[in-house]
Design an enzyme around this catalytic site. Structure first.
Site, short mmCIF file in Angstrom:
data_model
loop_
_atom_site.label_atom_id
_atom_site.label_comp_id
_atom_site.label_asym_id
_atom_site.label_seq_id
_atom_site.Cartn_x
_atom_site.Cartn_y
_atom_site.Cartn_z
N HIS A 75 0.79 -1.23 0.00
CA HIS A 75 0.00 0.00 0.00
C HIS A 75 0.82 1.27 0.00
O HIS A 75 0.24 2.36 0.08
CB HIS A 75 -0.93 0.03 1.22
CG HIS A 75 -2.13 -0.84 1.08
ND1 HIS A 75 -3.30 -0.42 0.49
CD2 HIS A 75 -2.34 -2.13 1.43
CE1 HIS A 75 -4.18 -1.41 0.51
NE2 HIS A 75 -3.62 -2.46 1.07
N LYS B 264 -9.38 13.89 4.12
CA LYS B 264 -8.52 12.70 4.16
C LYS B 264 -7.61 12.85 5.36
O LYS B 264 -7.57 13.93 5.97
CB LYS B 264 -7.68 12.60 2.88
CG LYS B 264 -6.97 13.93 2.52
CD LYS B 264 -6.22 13.89 1.21
CE LYS B 264 -7.08 13.87 -0.02
NZ LYS B 264 -7.08 12.59 -0.72
N ARG B 265 -6.90 11.77 5.77
CA ARG B 265 -5.97 11.92 6.87
C ARG B 265 -4.99 13.07 6.59
O ARG B 265 -4.61 13.32 5.45
CB ARG B 265 -5.20 10.61 7.09
CG ARG B 265 -6.05 9.55 7.77
CD ARG B 265 -6.54 10.00 9.13
NE ARG B 265 -5.45 10.03 10.08
CZ ARG B 265 -5.12 9.04 10.89
NH1 ARG B 265 -5.84 7.94 10.91
NH2 ARG B 265 -4.10 9.15 11.72
N LYS C 19 0.12 14.43 1.46
CA LYS C 19 -1.19 14.73 0.87
C LYS C 19 -1.34 16.24 0.62
O LYS C 19 -2.26 16.68 -0.04
CB LYS C 19 -2.30 14.21 1.77
CG LYS C 19 -2.37 12.67 1.83
CD LYS C 19 -3.46 12.20 2.77
CE LYS C 19 -3.56 10.70 2.92
NZ LYS C 19 -4.33 10.04 1.84
N THR D 125 -8.73 6.48 -2.53
CA THR D 125 -10.07 5.97 -2.82
C THR D 125 -11.10 7.07 -2.59
O THR D 125 -12.20 7.03 -3.16
CB THR D 125 -10.43 4.76 -1.94
OG1 THR D 125 -10.13 5.07 -0.57
CG2 THR D 125 -9.66 3.52 -2.37
N LYS E 98 -14.77 8.15 -4.62
CA LYS E 98 -16.08 8.43 -4.03
C LYS E 98 -16.60 9.78 -4.53
O LYS E 98 -17.79 9.93 -4.84
CB LYS E 98 -15.99 8.44 -2.50
CG LYS E 98 -15.53 7.12 -1.89
CD LYS E 98 -15.15 7.28 -0.41
CE LYS E 98 -14.31 6.12 0.08
NZ LYS E 98 -13.59 6.43 1.34
C1 LIG Z 1 -12.33 6.80 1.67
C2 LIG Z 1 -11.90 7.22 3.01
C3 LIG Z 1 -10.56 7.53 3.25
C4 LIG Z 1 -9.50 7.50 2.17
O1 LIG Z 1 -9.37 8.80 1.62
P1 LIG Z 1 -8.14 9.20 0.70
O2 LIG Z 1 -8.53 10.53 0.17
O3 LIG Z 1 -8.07 8.16 -0.38
O4 LIG Z 1 -6.94 9.22 1.55
C5 LIG Z 1 -10.19 7.92 4.52
N1 LIG Z 1 -11.09 8.00 5.52
C6 LIG Z 1 -12.39 7.72 5.31
C7 LIG Z 1 -13.35 7.87 6.45
C8 LIG Z 1 -12.84 7.32 4.06
O5 LIG Z 1 -14.14 7.03 3.88
#
Ligand SMILES: *Cc1c(COP(=O)(O)O)cnc(C)c1O
Length: 790
Positions: free
Chosen positions: A351, A528-529, A534, A636, A640
């Protein structure tokens, strides 16, 4: 699969009857879920017995994290009782939508990796593929985040008190050995025999969560292990009067699964984490072996015909030497037999290419905690060395878990095309040269059931109206929407739906967090985190540049632009927490400046999790995916957003590249360097000289120094770090990012055109359904077959 009797709705009615008194929302949920759990346990048992009869290979997905999100809605759909329950709720003066909001969201993961595991389980069950998810039942999930004085505040998440679904099964429990020593002896035929004499054992108790399908009656387990002191363990001590020590041992046992490590993309190197990893893989393997024994003569060579084990990152990689141990020491297999089975059963998903995230464990810790496992790893290394030209697993007294994973697996995959290529060119290059045929790509995906159908019913209805509902089973059919790209009435409907979702989001976020997100703004999300790679900092600095431009020229007519940022920072990640602090300060400076009203606003949304995501994606218009190229394995969140009609403003990184390719660069806002350009640029890059040569950026930092954000010392560490290192090239890409944002605003001012791009993104998002991803895993790696229709 065979249909069970229709749900015994009489029983449901009796339980939820209003004639015996009106129920509160909480009581209603408790009664409802006790009934549902019964039903689903029956379905799970039926599924399992049918699976045994068919005797097809089973996938075991091992992951230290699962981010399931709430389960009530999905389970109501799976049991086919949603409408019935809506009606029953109304008799108690309850609105089912409000009732659903009462459910807690189990935070048993950090972010993308854990959510991926849950999307995969959803696709597996809907594709009718036999699978078990194995993980850890953390007593406390990821901390809850709030803001206090413009900083992140962490609170414990004691979610088990509100858990509605976990079914503890004390008959499914295993003993996990720790510490101690290894007795080595020689038998008559001169073979070495190893006997582990553990210092102590800990019990693993299974807690099952139902993974249910809306297409068939399949229910399969997400099986999480919680730790306990074994019975009798403390009694000896008690009897000898050593109560203190007895309590301590019970505490040690129970604390093993107490907390989830909150580091995302960071290897923490703590002994407790090592214990957690071994604990859950040993329990999972013992569980598979017990099941195999029940149904097959223990000819272990057939084990890989019946099981395939996917390792989600390196966290479960100790499963490889642990399975060796069980085969060698308990089942009496020879090394060659055992190794042959292992290398036919394990497959590994990488990953990350970030150096700091690659797990390695000190030989000394392994020797102390898992002495037999360490001996096995040394033997693996010794045999590896006999093959010439191979890289090594143990280096400088550390065991490199990715190396062990590649050597012990028949498949190694990355999670997006670019990432899989970079693996073979960088971190796993030597291994790729040695075992090229093992390497493959499986681009991540998301379940369109949760991330479109469940969270965005208005859009789902529009799609159904336009192209029917076959796309729900075959998400690539979303491409049928392309024929409407010039149909202004369709685009208008799409626009109204987005506006409606923005209003819903505004109402929800106001109720939950007391924040205002007026829907006439462009909704631009980066959630995101929080991590340097990022580049939330890049977004913040661009926002500041826009703010300065507005101050210098208050009359420029801007479209109202609302930047929404959210995400948790690991509590020990100093820079990430400083970034949150900076975002909060910028938010208060900008939002309090009357100049910015109806032009520019910034909010930090505390407590980002799956539930908040379900409100965000349907309301999103712009999706910021701006990691330094080459650093984000896949992402991911980007998928979404796309599936809900947001345009991606992003770099050529991870799955962004595949998103641009699928929906067209012209329908998104790509910017910035390629991963090759990043590598090249970094060689010559010096942030200090860069700032000296760039008037705009120099002026920004001068204004911060002059008090634009209050006392500049508050952000000294963050800025010094940027000036000295800027490891992720924030400054060199600031202009390109700011320009991309302006381009986004220009595009947005032509509403029809924007909606057309939005529609084309939705139409192209089908390949990012995890059904596609799981289909590829199942046929290329796992060789699973779906149950024959009966
Ligand atoms: C999808 C998701 C992530 C992943 O987000 P990235 O932008 O791909 O880092 C992190 N936290 C939650 C709660 C998510 O639903």
């Amino acid at each position: 699969m065979m249909m069970r009797e229709e749900i015994n709705s009489g029983q449901l009615e009796r339980l939820l009857n209003e004639e015996n008194g009106i129920l509160s929302g909480k009581d209603f949920i408790l009664r409802l879920t006790s009934y549902m759990n019964q039903e689903m346990t029956l379905r799970k048992e039926e599924t399992s017995s049918l699976d045994r009869k068919e005797d097809n290979r089973r996938l075991c997905y091992l992951s230290a994290e699962f981010l399931t999100g709430r389960l009530l809605h999905q389970n109501l759909l799976a049991l086919g009782i949603l409408d019935r329950v809506k009606e029953l709720a109304s008799r108690h003066n309850l609105n089912l939508t409000d009732v659903l909001e009462e459910e807690c969201d189990p935070g048993l993961g950090n972010g993308g990796l854990g959510r991926l595991a849950s999307c995969f389980l959803d696709s597996l069950v809907h594709l009718d593929l036999p699978a078990t998810g194995y993980g850890i039942c953390y007593r406390f999930g990821l901390f809850k985040q709030s803001l206090q004085d413009e900083r992140q505040k962490e609170q414990p998440d004691n979610w088990r008190h509100e858990d509605l679904w976990g079914q503890e099964n004390r008959s499914k429990c295993y003993r996990i050995p720790f510490g101690g020593s290894v007795d080595i002896s020689c038998n008559e035929s001169g073979e070495l025999k190893f006997k582990l004499i553990p210092e102590f054992e800990i019990l693993a108790i299974s807690v099952d969560y139902p993974v249910s399908s809306t297409y068939n009656n399949r229910v399969q387990p997400l099986r999480l292990w919680k730790s306990e002191a074994p019975e009798g363990f403390d009694l000896d001590l008690f009897n000898r009067g050593d109560h203190g020590k007895a309590w301590k041992q019970i505490n040690t046992a129970e604390s093993l699964t107490a907390v989830l490590y909150p580091g995302d993309e960071a290897e923490s190197g703590k002994k407790l984490r090592l214990k957690q990893q071994y604990f859950f893989v040993s329990a999972s393997l013992q569980d598979m072996m017990a099941e195999f024994r029940e149904t097959h003569d223990p000819h272990w060579t057939a084990f890989p015909d019946k099981y395939v084990i996917q390792l989600n990152d390196t966290h479960p990689v100790l499963a490889i030497p642990e399975l060796m141990r069980l085969f060698l020491d308990q089942e009496g297999l020879s090394w060659e037999e055992a190794w042959n089975i292992c290398t036919r059963v394990f497959a590994y998903t990488n990953h990350t290419v970030l150096e700091e995230a690659l797990e390695k464990w000190p030989v000394s810790s392994l020797r102390e905690l898992l002495p037999r496992i360490m001996l096995i790893i040394e033997e693996i290394q010794r045999r590896l060395e006999e093959e010439s030209g191979t890289p090594s697993i143990i280096q400088n007294e550390y065991v490199h878990m990715a190396a062990l994973a590649v050597y012990g697996s028949f498949s190694v995959n990355g999670v997006a095309a670019l990432h899989s290529r970079l693996l073979t060119e960088t971190v796993l290059k030597d291994w790729y040269i040695r075992f090229p045929q093992r390497f493959n790509n499986k681009t991540n995906g998301i379940t369109h059931r949760r991330w479109l159908m469940q969270c965005n019913p208005a859009l789902t209805n529009l799609i159904n109206d336009l192209i029917g509902n076959e796309w729900q089973r075959k998400p690539h059919l979303l491409s049928g929407l392309n024929q409407y790209k010039d149909d202004s009435s369709v685009l208008e409907r799409l626009g109204r739906i987005k506006q409606g979702n923005k209003e819903l989001f505004n109402r929800w976020i106001h109720m939950e967090k007391g924040l205002n997100c007026p829907p006439h703004y462009l909704f631009d999300f980066q959630v995101k985190r929080i991590h340097e790679y990022k580049r939330q900092l890049l977004n913040i600095l661009s926002i500041l540049q826009k703010y300065r431009a507005l101050k210098n020229n208050p009359d420029i007519q801007e479209i109202p632009h609302l930047f929404l940022m959210g995400g948790k920072a690991a509590p020990g990640y100093y820079m990430a927490k400083e970034i949150i602090h900076l975002a909060c300060r910028c938010s208060s400076v900008i939002n309090n400046d009357p100049l910015c009203r109806d032009k520019l606003q910034l909010l930090f949304l505390p407590g980002y999790n799956v539930t908040m995501g379900e409100k965000i994606f349907p309301a999103s218009e712009l999706s910021q995916q701006i990691s330094t190229a080459g650093k984000e394995a896949s992402g991911t969140g980007n998928m979404k957003f796309m599936m809900n009609g947001a345009l991606t403003l992003g770099t050529m990184d991870g799955a962004n590249i595949e998103i641009f390719k699928a929906s067209g660069k012209e329908n998104n806002i790509p910017f910035g360097m390629s991963s090759e350009e990043v590598v090249h640029y970094r060689k010559e890059y010096n942030p200090k000289t860069f700032i000296e040569g760039n008037q705009e950026i120099k002026a920004l930092f001068q204004e911060i120094e002059n008090g634009l954000l209050g006392n500049p010392d508050e952000f000294r560490d963050l800025l010094e770090h940027l000036f000295k290192e800027d490891p992720y090239l924030v400054l060199p890409e600031l202009e390109a990012h700011t320009a991309a944002i302006s381009k986004g605003e220009r595009l947005y001012s032509d509403k029809q055109n924007w909606l057309q791009k939005s529609l084309m993104n939705i139409a192209s998002s089908g390949i990012f359904s995890s059904d596609r991803t799981i289909g590829e895993y199942a046929s290329d790696i796992w060789k699973l077959s779906a149950r024959k229709a009966d």
